[in-house]
Write an enzyme that holds these catalytic residues in place. Structure first.
Site, PDB file in Angstrom:
ATOM      1  N   HIS A  56      36.477  37.322  48.034  1.00  0.00           N
ATOM      2  CA  HIS A  56      36.031  38.064  46.848  1.00  0.00           C
ATOM      3  C   HIS A  56      34.870  39.010  47.166  1.00  0.00           C
ATOM      4  O   HIS A  56      34.174  39.465  46.268  1.00  0.00           O
ATOM      5  CB  HIS A  56      35.592  37.095  45.754  1.00  0.00           C
ATOM      6  CG  HIS A  56      36.634  36.099  45.365  1.00  0.00           C
ATOM      7  ND1 HIS A  56      37.892  36.475  44.916  1.00  0.00           N
ATOM      8  CD2 HIS A  56      36.635  34.741  45.378  1.00  0.00           C
ATOM      9  CE1 HIS A  56      38.599  35.385  44.658  1.00  0.00           C
ATOM     10  NE2 HIS A  56      37.868  34.329  44.933  1.00  0.00           N
ATOM     11  N   HIS A 218      42.568  35.155  42.270  1.00  0.00           N
ATOM     12  CA  HIS A 218      43.231  34.519  43.408  1.00  0.00           C
ATOM     13  C   HIS A 218      44.709  34.882  43.440  1.00  0.00           C
ATOM     14  O   HIS A 218      45.486  34.264  44.177  1.00  0.00           O
ATOM     15  CB  HIS A 218      43.100  32.998  43.332  1.00  0.00           C
ATOM     16  CG  HIS A 218      41.708  32.516  43.161  1.00  0.00           C
ATOM     17  ND1 HIS A 218      41.183  32.213  41.922  1.00  0.00           N
ATOM     18  CD2 HIS A 218      40.708  32.314  44.057  1.00  0.00           C
ATOM     19  CE1 HIS A 218      39.921  31.833  42.075  1.00  0.00           C
ATOM     20  NE2 HIS A 218      39.614  31.888  43.353  1.00  0.00           N
TER      21      HIS A 218
END
Length: 329
Positions: A56, A218
């Protein structure tokens, strides 16, 4: 799979090592896994820790520094860090004012951070926590009970970190973090998936003319898949959901247009062009706008919109100084 890596099992270690070598005046790596802390440790003030799976970036290590986080814990790609790693991070940054954990609402993150909190409290460290759940797309997902925590988490880091720098008590810092959580909403979409290095294949498939609406960070499924639309139509779809979830009428707001990892800035600015126009038409004032990559999903192509409803205190803390590798004010 084409990726600029050396070995699948070294991706996270080498990424964190490279980050620390790039920003040694900000970051120091602990010898207990991929945990980074502020090089200049805070004293006499509440310390903040956050983290989650790698992939991320710049979240979360990029937000370690003055005015934001004191530590960030990186698990494997899209995988929660272990309780032991989180515990070591808490111990390293703990002050007599205590530690606030900022947790995104994913089952593994919540469980492991809470276990680390129990371990720290057994050592006499005062710890509180907040759980960010800003995603309006779905109420439950593959990874969560309740709403997911996504890019709005960056606003929590910024505002709670700013208050902590003033010397406020732990309860006050937790309260302002919860104020941000109550007033921020987000939603995203994608037009191309990402590939987790350990998997070697994309997490899902989309046809050339398809998009996934409401996708998670995700690669979790969103609300639906449909034919690709124009940027303005997609923006309207996400805004409709966000604005229906929280009353922004007459409010001042902070807007974040967050790239998922492979979306050109050109396209993010096209999105922001529409967001600004729609909010203006609805009488919602934009106080400050952030456009760029703040919480990505490897090389996923897509974006999310986060809107934070502001009051005078949140505005002041949003504007307060911050100096981290990925966020400066």
């Amino acid at each position: 799979m084409k990726k600029l890596i050396n070995a699948v099992d070294q991706v996270e270690n080498q990424m964190i090592s490279g980050m620390v070598k790039a920003y040694p005046h900000y970051l120091t790596k602990l010898n207990c896994g991929n945990v980074v802390v502020r090089t200049e440790k805070k004293s006499g003030k509440v310390a903040l820790i956050s983290g989650g799976g790698s992939g991320h970036e710049p979240a979360h290590g990029g937000y370690v520094g003055t005015g934001m986080l004191d530590a960030a814990v990186a698990g494997a790609v899209f995988t929660s860090p272990t309780p032991d790693q989180i515990y070591e991070g808490i111990k390293e940054i703990a002050t007599d004012k205590g530690v606030l954990m900022v947790i995104k609402n994913y089952t593994g993150d919540v469980m492991n951070f809470e276990m680390a909190r129990e371990m720290a409290e057994m050592e006499g460290i005062k710890v509180e926590q907040v759980i960010v759940n800003d995603d309006v797309a779905v109420d439950n997902s593959l990874y969560t009970v309740g709403r997911r925590g996504v890019a709005g988490t960056v606003f929590v880091h910024k505002i709670a970190g700013a208050l902590a720098e003033t010397g406020a008590d732990l309860e006050e810092v937790k309260e302002v973090a919860e104020d941000v959580i109550a007033n921020v909403r987000s939603m995203g979409m994608a037009i191309r998936p990402c590939t987790v290095p350990a998997a070697g294949v994309p997490g899902f498939e989309l046809k050339d003319d398809e998009m996934e609406v409401g996708i998670g960070i995700h690669g979790e499924p969103g609300t639906h898949r449909e034919t690709l639309k124009t940027a303005d139509e997609i923006t309207d779809m996400l805004l409709d959901k966000i604005l229906a979830d929280l009353d922004y009428s007459g409010a001042e707001t902070a807007v974040m247009i967050n790239g998922a990892g492979a979306t050109p800035l050109m396209e993010l600015f096209i999105i922001n062009n529409r967001v600004a126009d729609v909010l203006a038409e609805k009488g919602i004032k934009v106080y400050k706008t952030f456009v760029g990559e703040y919480m990505t999903s490897l090389e996923m192509e897509g974006f999310s919109i986060s809107i934070l409803r502001l009051n005078d205190r949140l505005k002041e803390l949003l504007d307060a100084p911050a100096d981290t590798p990925a966020f400066k004010a």
